[in-house]
Write a protein that holds these residues in place. Structure first.
Motif, PDB file in Angstrom:
ATOM      1  N   VAL A   1      11.200  -0.018   7.501  1.00 37.11           N
ATOM      2  CA  VAL A   1      10.433   1.230   7.581  1.00 37.11           C
ATOM      3  C   VAL A   1       8.989   0.982   7.153  1.00 37.11           C
ATOM      4  N   SER A   2       8.782   0.176   6.137  1.00 44.73           N
ATOM      5  CA  SER A   2       7.425  -0.124   5.681  1.00 44.73           C
ATOM      6  C   SER A   2       6.621  -0.841   6.760  1.00 44.73           C
ATOM      7  N   VAL A   3       7.235  -1.772   7.447  1.00 39.41           N
ATOM      8  CA  VAL A   3       6.543  -2.495   8.520  1.00 39.41           C
ATOM      9  C   VAL A   3       6.182  -1.540   9.655  1.00 39.41           C
ATOM     10  N   VAL A   4       7.112  -0.678  10.033  1.00 38.06           N
ATOM     11  CA  VAL A   4       6.842   0.287  11.101  1.00 38.06           C
ATOM     12  C   VAL A   4       5.727   1.234  10.685  1.00 38.06           C
ATOM     13  N   LEU A   5       5.770   1.745   9.460  1.00 35.59           N
ATOM     14  CA  LEU A   5       4.720   2.648   8.984  1.00 35.59           C
ATOM     15  C   LEU A   5       3.372   1.954   8.899  1.00 35.59           C
ATOM     16  N   PHE A   6       3.361   0.680   8.508  1.00 35.63           N
ATOM     17  CA  PHE A   6       2.103  -0.069   8.454  1.00 35.63           C
ATOM     18  C   PHE A   6       1.462  -0.133   9.838  1.00 35.63           C
ATOM     19  N   TYR A   7       2.232  -0.517  10.851  1.00 37.95           N
ATOM     20  CA  TYR A   7       1.673  -0.607  12.191  1.00 37.95           C
ATOM     21  C   TYR A   7       1.291   0.763  12.738  1.00 37.95           C
ATOM     22  N   TRP A   8       2.050   1.791  12.387  1.00 34.06           N
ATOM     23  CA  TRP A   8       1.737   3.146  12.830  1.00 34.06           C
ATOM     24  C   TRP A   8       0.410   3.609  12.208  1.00 34.06           C
ATOM     25  N   MET A   9       0.238   3.368  10.915  1.00 36.40           N
ATOM     26  CA  MET A   9      -1.001   3.753  10.247  1.00 36.40           C
ATOM     27  C   MET A   9      -2.183   2.922  10.766  1.00 36.40           C
ATOM     28  N   TYR A  10      -1.981   1.644  10.987  1.00 33.42           N
ATOM     29  CA  TYR A  10      -3.031   0.777  11.515  1.00 33.42           C
ATOM     30  C   TYR A  10      -3.500   1.284  12.880  1.00 33.42           C
ATOM     31  N   ASP A  11      -2.565   1.604  13.739  1.00 37.73           N
ATOM     32  CA  ASP A  11      -2.907   2.115  15.059  1.00 37.73           C
ATOM     33  C   ASP A  11      -3.590   3.476  14.951  1.00 37.73           C
ATOM     34  N   GLY A  12      -3.081   4.343  14.085  1.00 35.04           N
ATOM     35  CA  GLY A  12      -3.682   5.672  13.922  1.00 35.04           C
ATOM     36  C   GLY A  12      -5.098   5.604  13.395  1.00 35.04           C
ATOM     37  N   LEU A  13      -5.348   4.750  12.413  1.00 33.89           N
ATOM     38  CA  LEU A  13      -6.714   4.616  11.888  1.00 33.89           C
ATOM     39  C   LEU A  13      -7.654   4.040  12.934  1.00 33.89           C
TER      40      LEU A  13
END
Length: 82
Positions: free
Chosen positions: A41-53
């Motif tokens: 979940v942390s890896v998925v959230l990291f990539y999601w936040m990276y893409d969103g920013l």
């Protein structure tokens, strides 16, 4: 690889066997599932936040600054031939 094997053995070995072998302190079996899930979940959230920013702070493709800026070397437009 060694840590993965030890984790797998700890996860599938019954508590009574661990006590019989002499292992007195070990984490609850809950963490055998919780930590890998949390890591995923942390890896998925990291990539999601990276893409969103990136999407939030990058100009849209139709914005004029994506095509040219003050330092662009643009000549005079061609005059139509008569």
């Amino acid at each position: 690889a060694v840590v993965t094997v030890l984790w797998f053995l700890w996860a599938i070995t019954p508590d009574s066997w661990l006590v019989a072998v002499g292992v007195a302190y070990y984490p609850a079996k809950y963490w055998a599932i919780a930590l890998p899930c949390q890591l995923c979940v942390s890896v998925v959230l990291f990539y999601w936040m990276y893409d969103g920013l990136n999407r939030a702070f990058v100009l849209s493709p139709s914005h004029g600054a994506q095509i040219s800026d003050a330092f662009a070397n643009v000549g005079e437009p061609d005059k139509p031939s008569e």
